[in-house]
Design a protein around this motif. Structure first.
Motif, PDB file in Angstrom:
ATOM      1  N   HIS A  11      -5.539 -42.112  15.404  1.00 32.57           N
ATOM      2  CA  HIS A  11      -6.931 -42.181  15.886  1.00 32.57           C
ATOM      3  C   HIS A  11      -7.714 -43.080  14.927  1.00 32.57           C
ATOM      4  O   HIS A  11      -7.312 -43.239  13.775  1.00 32.57           O
ATOM      5  CB  HIS A  11      -7.543 -40.777  15.969  1.00 32.57           C
ATOM      6  CG  HIS A  11      -7.568 -40.076  14.645  1.00 32.57           C
ATOM      7  ND1 HIS A  11      -6.460 -39.447  14.124  1.00 32.57           N
ATOM      8  CD2 HIS A  11      -8.541 -39.970  13.705  1.00 32.57           C
ATOM      9  CE1 HIS A  11      -6.759 -38.966  12.934  1.00 32.57           C
ATOM     10  NE2 HIS A  11      -8.002 -39.271  12.643  1.00 32.57           N
ATOM     11  N   HIS A  54     -11.123 -44.820  12.819  1.00 31.40           N
ATOM     12  CA  HIS A  54     -12.377 -44.500  12.110  1.00 31.40           C
ATOM     13  C   HIS A  54     -13.126 -45.794  11.839  1.00 31.40           C
ATOM     14  O   HIS A  54     -12.502 -46.836  11.615  1.00 31.40           O
ATOM     15  CB  HIS A  54     -12.107 -43.808  10.772  1.00 31.40           C
ATOM     16  CG  HIS A  54     -11.611 -42.405  10.893  1.00 31.40           C
ATOM     17  ND1 HIS A  54     -12.419 -41.377  11.316  1.00 31.40           N
ATOM     18  CD2 HIS A  54     -10.395 -41.858  10.649  1.00 31.40           C
ATOM     19  CE1 HIS A  54     -11.720 -40.247  11.319  1.00 31.40           C
ATOM     20  NE2 HIS A  54     -10.487 -40.510  10.936  1.00 31.40           N
ATOM     21  N   THR A  98     -12.382 -40.860   4.498  1.00 27.72           N
ATOM     22  CA  THR A  98     -11.887 -39.497   4.645  1.00 27.72           C
ATOM     23  C   THR A  98     -11.358 -39.047   3.294  1.00 27.72           C
ATOM     24  O   THR A  98     -10.689 -39.808   2.585  1.00 27.72           O
ATOM     25  CB  THR A  98     -10.770 -39.397   5.693  1.00 27.72           C
ATOM     26  OG1 THR A  98      -9.662 -40.209   5.281  1.00 27.72           O
ATOM     27  CG2 THR A  98     -11.256 -39.877   7.060  1.00 27.72           C
ATOM     28  N   HIS A 145      -5.174 -43.797  11.675  1.00 26.70           N
ATOM     29  CA  HIS A 145      -4.181 -43.013  10.926  1.00 26.70           C
ATOM     30  C   HIS A 145      -3.749 -41.791  11.712  1.00 26.70           C
ATOM     31  O   HIS A 145      -4.416 -41.367  12.645  1.00 26.70           O
ATOM     32  CB  HIS A 145      -4.709 -42.615   9.540  1.00 26.70           C
ATOM     33  CG  HIS A 145      -5.790 -41.576   9.533  1.00 26.70           C
ATOM     34  ND1 HIS A 145      -5.878 -40.595   8.570  1.00 26.70           N
ATOM     35  CD2 HIS A 145      -6.825 -41.354  10.362  1.00 26.70           C
ATOM     36  CE1 HIS A 145      -6.924 -39.831   8.808  1.00 26.70           C
ATOM     37  NE2 HIS A 145      -7.527 -40.257   9.872  1.00 26.70           N
ATOM     38  N   GLU A 166      -2.062 -37.697  11.023  1.00 22.92           N
ATOM     39  CA  GLU A 166      -1.931 -36.635  10.023  1.00 22.92           C
ATOM     40  C   GLU A 166      -1.110 -35.495  10.633  1.00 22.92           C
ATOM     41  O   GLU A 166      -1.502 -34.938  11.652  1.00 22.92           O
ATOM     42  CB  GLU A 166      -3.303 -36.090   9.634  1.00 22.92           C
ATOM     43  CG  GLU A 166      -4.218 -37.105   8.988  1.00 22.92           C
ATOM     44  CD  GLU A 166      -5.691 -36.762   9.202  1.00 22.92           C
ATOM     45  OE1 GLU A 166      -6.345 -36.368   8.242  1.00 22.92           O
ATOM     46  OE2 GLU A 166      -6.161 -36.874  10.349  1.00 22.92           O
TER      47      GLU A 166
HETATM   48 MN    MN Z   1      -8.953 -38.990  10.762  1.00 22.06          MN
END
Ligand code: MN
Length: 317
Positions: free
Chosen positions: A68, A70, A75, A112, A114
């Motif tokens: 997704h 940014h 972050t 990125h 996660e």
């Molecule tokens: Mn993120």
């Protein structure tokens, strides 16, 4: 002969309660969000505080956030337990582990993924965002990792992942003056920290019975203290160890638009960022190694997104 006596007054701590937010996915993990909220958009440049766990990954499915994008932010990932695998469009493949800070700068655009690792049984930590100031918000992508050495406090320890506290300074650079630290306090301990009077502060309670400048905070609550004081006293009034996240920074004066994973200054910028992501434009690059599809952007609201700042500062007596 007369003496004018001044009585120290406990600084006013504002309580910010968490709301539960499901992150989505088949077995959705739920986080406790204390920023942003109606009463407050930012503390310093900190603009997003998600607190999660301890979650039994066997029950919740853990974390699995597909690629997704940014813009306009950094972050900051900090764990108390578990491990998260990070992949981004800078080409960084890294692991977030307890006591190790990972800071990713989106600048103009990054993406990125996660994912909690297979060996993770309990996932517990915070996901924080920092808003980038106007002059740096279109900067290039960056990624930093740092393992702060614990520093002793009266009755506890601090791990300073951003800024300066208790004699330790993080080497991770920031675009505005910031503080981020994990604090632990033994039962009954009280510590008085020297703090920058130009900073406002937020104290997030992970566990324990804690007071911030004399005001009790419950677990998952975020206490806010305006700039002014040169010291901050934090006490563990309970019978078990306390663990806290202390955030700080100079008040961020710009008004921001936050929508999905984007921080901009007006509606049109958000529209453009969304379109760039949906069309897989070069702006965000791509993540390699994530076993699955990228996250599609949600539909924009029909209303125009309006910039938000903090409420006007309360007049102090
Ligand atoms: Mn993120």
């Amino acid at each position: 002969m007369s003496t004018i006596e001044t009585h120290p007054v406990d600084p006013q701590v504002e309580l910010l309660s968490a709301r539960d937010v499901p992150l989505g996915g088949p077995r959705a993990m739920t986080v406790r969000r204390t920023l942003p909220q109606r009463a407050r958009t930012l503390i310093g440049a900190w603009c997003f505080v998600d607190h999660y766990g301890p979650d039994d990954v066997a029950a919740t499915g853990g974390m699995d956030v597909a690629p997704h994008p940014h813009i306009g932010l950094q972050t900051v990932s900090w764990l108390f337990s578990g491990e998260i695998e990070h992949r981004d469009s800078l080409g960084v493949h890294a692991f977030v582990r307890p006591g190790e800070v990972n800071l990713m700068t989106s600048g103009y655009g990054i993406c990125h993924s996660e994912v909690s690792t297979p060996g993770t049984t309990v996932l517990h930590g915070v996901q924080l965002w920092v808003a980038l100031p106007e002059e740096h918000r279109h900067t290039s992508r960056d990624f930093r990792h740092h393992v702060p050495s614990p520093v002793a406090l009266d009755g506890g320890e601090a791990r300073v992942f951003l800024g300066t506290l208790a004699g330790d300074t993080s080497p991770v650079p920031t675009f505005t003056p910031l503080l981020g630290a994990e604090l632990t306090l033994r039962p009954g301990a009280s510590t008085t920290l020297s703090v920058d009077p130009a900073f406002e502060h937020g104290l997030l309670v992970d566990q324990g019975e804690v007071t911030m400048a004399g005001t009790p905070l419950k677990p998952a609550e975020l206490g806010y203290l305006a700039p002014g004081p040169t010291t901050l006293t934090i006490a563990n009034t309970g019978p078990t160890p306390a663990r806290l996240i202390l955030l700080g920074g100079t008040p961020f004066e710009e008004r921001i638009v936050m929508w999905w994973n984007f921080i901009g200054r007006d509606h049109q910028e958000i529209v453009e960022a969304r379109e760039a992501w949906q069309s897989a434009a070069d702006r965000f690059g791509s993540v390699t190694g994530y076993p699955g599809d990228r996250l599609p952007a949600p539909v924009l609201p029909h209303t125009t997104l309006t910039p938000r700042g903090n409420p006007p500062a309360a007049q102090s007596g």
